[in-house]
Scaffold this motif. Structure first.
Motif, PDB file in Angstrom:
ATOM      1  N   HIS A  34       0.809  -1.227   0.000  1.00 51.37           N
ATOM      2  CA  HIS A  34       0.000   0.000   0.000  1.00 51.37           C
ATOM      3  C   HIS A  34       0.847   1.285   0.000  1.00 51.37           C
ATOM      4  O   HIS A  34       0.297   2.378   0.049  1.00 51.37           O
ATOM      5  CB  HIS A  34      -0.916  -0.003   1.226  1.00 51.37           C
ATOM      6  CG  HIS A  34      -1.665  -1.284   1.395  1.00 51.37           C
ATOM      7  ND1 HIS A  34      -2.730  -1.619   0.581  1.00 51.37           N
ATOM      8  CD2 HIS A  34      -1.481  -2.337   2.229  1.00 51.37           C
ATOM      9  CE1 HIS A  34      -3.175  -2.830   0.927  1.00 51.37           C
ATOM     10  NE2 HIS A  34      -2.436  -3.276   1.924  1.00 51.37           N
ATOM     11  N   ALA A  35       2.154   1.124  -0.034  1.00 51.94           N
ATOM     12  CA  ALA A  35       3.058   2.275   0.150  1.00 51.94           C
ATOM     13  C   ALA A  35       2.758   3.399  -0.840  1.00 51.94           C
ATOM     14  O   ALA A  35       2.606   3.166  -2.041  1.00 51.94           O
ATOM     15  CB  ALA A  35       4.506   1.822  -0.011  1.00 51.94           C
ATOM     16  N   GLY A  36       2.661   4.594  -0.306  1.00 52.47           N
ATOM     17  CA  GLY A  36       2.469   5.775  -1.156  1.00 52.47           C
ATOM     18  C   GLY A  36       1.031   5.992  -1.572  1.00 52.47           C
ATOM     19  O   GLY A  36       0.753   6.831  -2.441  1.00 52.47           O
ATOM     20  N   ASN A  37       0.086   5.274  -0.963  1.00 52.81           N
ATOM     21  CA  ASN A  37      -1.320   5.478  -1.351  1.00 52.81           C
ATOM     22  C   ASN A  37      -1.877   6.774  -0.747  1.00 52.81           C
ATOM     23  O   ASN A  37      -1.163   7.504  -0.042  1.00 52.81           O
ATOM     24  CB  ASN A  37      -2.182   4.257  -1.001  1.00 52.81           C
ATOM     25  CG  ASN A  37      -2.345   4.050   0.503  1.00 52.81           C
ATOM     26  OD1 ASN A  37      -1.885   4.855   1.302  1.00 52.81           O
ATOM     27  ND2 ASN A  37      -2.993   2.973   0.873  1.00 52.81           N
ATOM     28  N   PHE A  38      -3.143   7.073  -1.014  1.00 53.99           N
ATOM     29  CA  PHE A  38      -3.694   8.360  -0.569  1.00 53.99           C
ATOM     30  C   PHE A  38      -3.667   8.485   0.955  1.00 53.99           C
ATOM     31  O   PHE A  38      -3.496   9.574   1.501  1.00 53.99           O
ATOM     32  CB  PHE A  38      -5.125   8.555  -1.107  1.00 53.99           C
ATOM     33  CG  PHE A  38      -6.164   7.679  -0.465  1.00 53.99           C
ATOM     34  CD1 PHE A  38      -6.433   6.410  -0.959  1.00 53.99           C
ATOM     35  CD2 PHE A  38      -6.875   8.122   0.636  1.00 53.99           C
ATOM     36  CE1 PHE A  38      -7.397   5.597  -0.368  1.00 53.99           C
ATOM     37  CE2 PHE A  38      -7.846   7.326   1.242  1.00 53.99           C
ATOM     38  CZ  PHE A  38      -8.096   6.052   0.731  1.00 53.99           C
ATOM     39  N   ALA A  39      -3.811   7.342   1.643  1.00 51.44           N
ATOM     40  CA  ALA A  39      -3.805   7.388   3.109  1.00 51.44           C
ATOM     41  C   ALA A  39      -2.409   7.725   3.633  1.00 51.44           C
ATOM     42  O   ALA A  39      -2.260   8.470   4.611  1.00 51.44           O
ATOM     43  CB  ALA A  39      -4.285   6.055   3.670  1.00 51.44           C
ATOM     44  N   ASP A  40      -1.381   7.189   2.984  1.00 51.99           N
ATOM     45  CA  ASP A  40      -0.004   7.530   3.373  1.00 51.99           C
ATOM     46  C   ASP A  40       0.252   9.026   3.200  1.00 51.99           C
ATOM     47  O   ASP A  40       0.878   9.673   4.038  1.00 51.99           O
ATOM     48  CB  ASP A  40       0.999   6.749   2.512  1.00 51.99           C
ATOM     49  CG  ASP A  40       1.495   5.478   3.191  1.00 51.99           C
ATOM     50  OD1 ASP A  40       1.070   5.198   4.329  1.00 51.99           O
ATOM     51  OD2 ASP A  40       2.314   4.765   2.571  1.00 51.99           O
TER      52      ASP A  40
END
Ligand code: SAM
Length: 283
Positions: free
Chosen positions: A9-15
């Protein structure tokens, strides 16, 4: 059960939402010289190459950090927090590459701002993820602990430095984790009254975050600020439709600073994206 690996999930909107909030809090704290103890209770790997098999499987970064990276010159001109955040993002790339090769995780964002008088404790329970974290080059005042983050945090309280800043970013694989976060926040507030604590939570169709929020409202805690980024309606998806951040004892001015940055970021994350923030529990 430790199935979750953040590399997917790295770099997704949540990050983006979480690390921009974290970065902004740190910038406020750095305005004073007095030492800070930072604690990252769920650290993950620290820095994520975007080319790994795991990260390329879902490529969530394509709808998270990538549109911001592509618009970085425009965003940096529009907003000073984004300018500084995007500068750091550039520093996290290989050899000052113009290409986005890596996404930095919370240990990187924290370690990068560490001054000699500060300390950083990074907890990670997953043996494999901890091995990746051990491989990161970090300053000597950053320690890595293979173990449970909330138990480790409880053992550290009260801390020796005048100031404390904690990031609690669980994977919420177990239902109990929502309540464990509430217990940890209340315990911390009892032992470090002015500690600044950031909690990330997912917006999922099951709606468990509502129980977390209700428990916190009923807990007697004060000065709890909330920021929610929503990308879709819950009925339109089976997956995570938004990202929430809570900040206990937010630095004065944080709300306005982040709202201005998120006003630039949000439209780039999707046609239905929206952001709102304000007190969840006032002083
Ligand atoms: N904070 C990281 C970041 O922003 O880059 C991402 C963390 S990820 C959402 C959650 C991490 O917590 C995973 O790496 C998982 O292995 C780890 N974890 C799960 N349970 C834990 C526990 N009880 N204590 C410490 N780490 C745990």
């Amino acid at each position: 059960m430790l199935a979750y690996q953040h590399a997917y999930h790295a770099g997704n909107f949540a990050d983006v939402h979480k690390h921009l909030t974290l970065f902004s809090v740190i910038q406020y704290l750095l305005r004073k010289n007095s030492p800070i103890t930072y604690v990252d209770t769920h650290a993950g790997r620290g820095r994520y190459p975007l080319g790994t098999v795991e990260t390329r499987k879902l490529m969530e970064y394509r709808t998270g950090v990538v549109p911001l990276w592509q618009a970085r010159h425009e965003l940096a001109t529009a907003n000073t927090l984004l300018e500084a955040w995007l500068d750091r993002l550039q520093e996290a790339q290989d050899a000052q590459s113009a290409r986005l090769t890596h996404y930095p995780g919370s240990p990187w964002w924290l370690a990068h701002e560490l001054r000699p008088q500060d300390r950083l404790s990074l907890f990670e329970l997953h043996p494999g993820e901890h091995r990746h974290l051990e491989a990161q080059a970090l300053p000597t005042n950053a320690r890595r602990v293979h173990g449970d983050g909330l138990a480790g945090l409880a053992r550290m309280l009260p801390v020796a430095t005048p100031r404390l800043c904690v990031l609690i970013d669980p994977s919420y694989e177990r239902k109990d984790e929502y309540q464990e976060v509430v217990t940890a926040l209340c315990r911390l507030a009892g032992k470090a009254r002015h500690g600044v604590v950031l909690v990330w939570y997912p917006l999922l169709p099951a709606g468990r975050h509502r129980e977390l929020l209700a428990s916190l409202r009923d807990s007697g805690l004060r000065k709890l600020w909330q920021s929610e980024l929503q990308l879709a309606e819950p009925s339109d998806t089976h997956g995570m439709y938004g990202s929430g951040m809570l900040v206990l004892n937010p630095p004065w001015g944080l709300g306005e600073t982040l709202a201005a940055a998120m006003a630039e970021v949000t439209p780039r994350l999707g046609p239905a994206a929206r952001h709102r923030s304000g007190w969840w529990v006032e002083e």
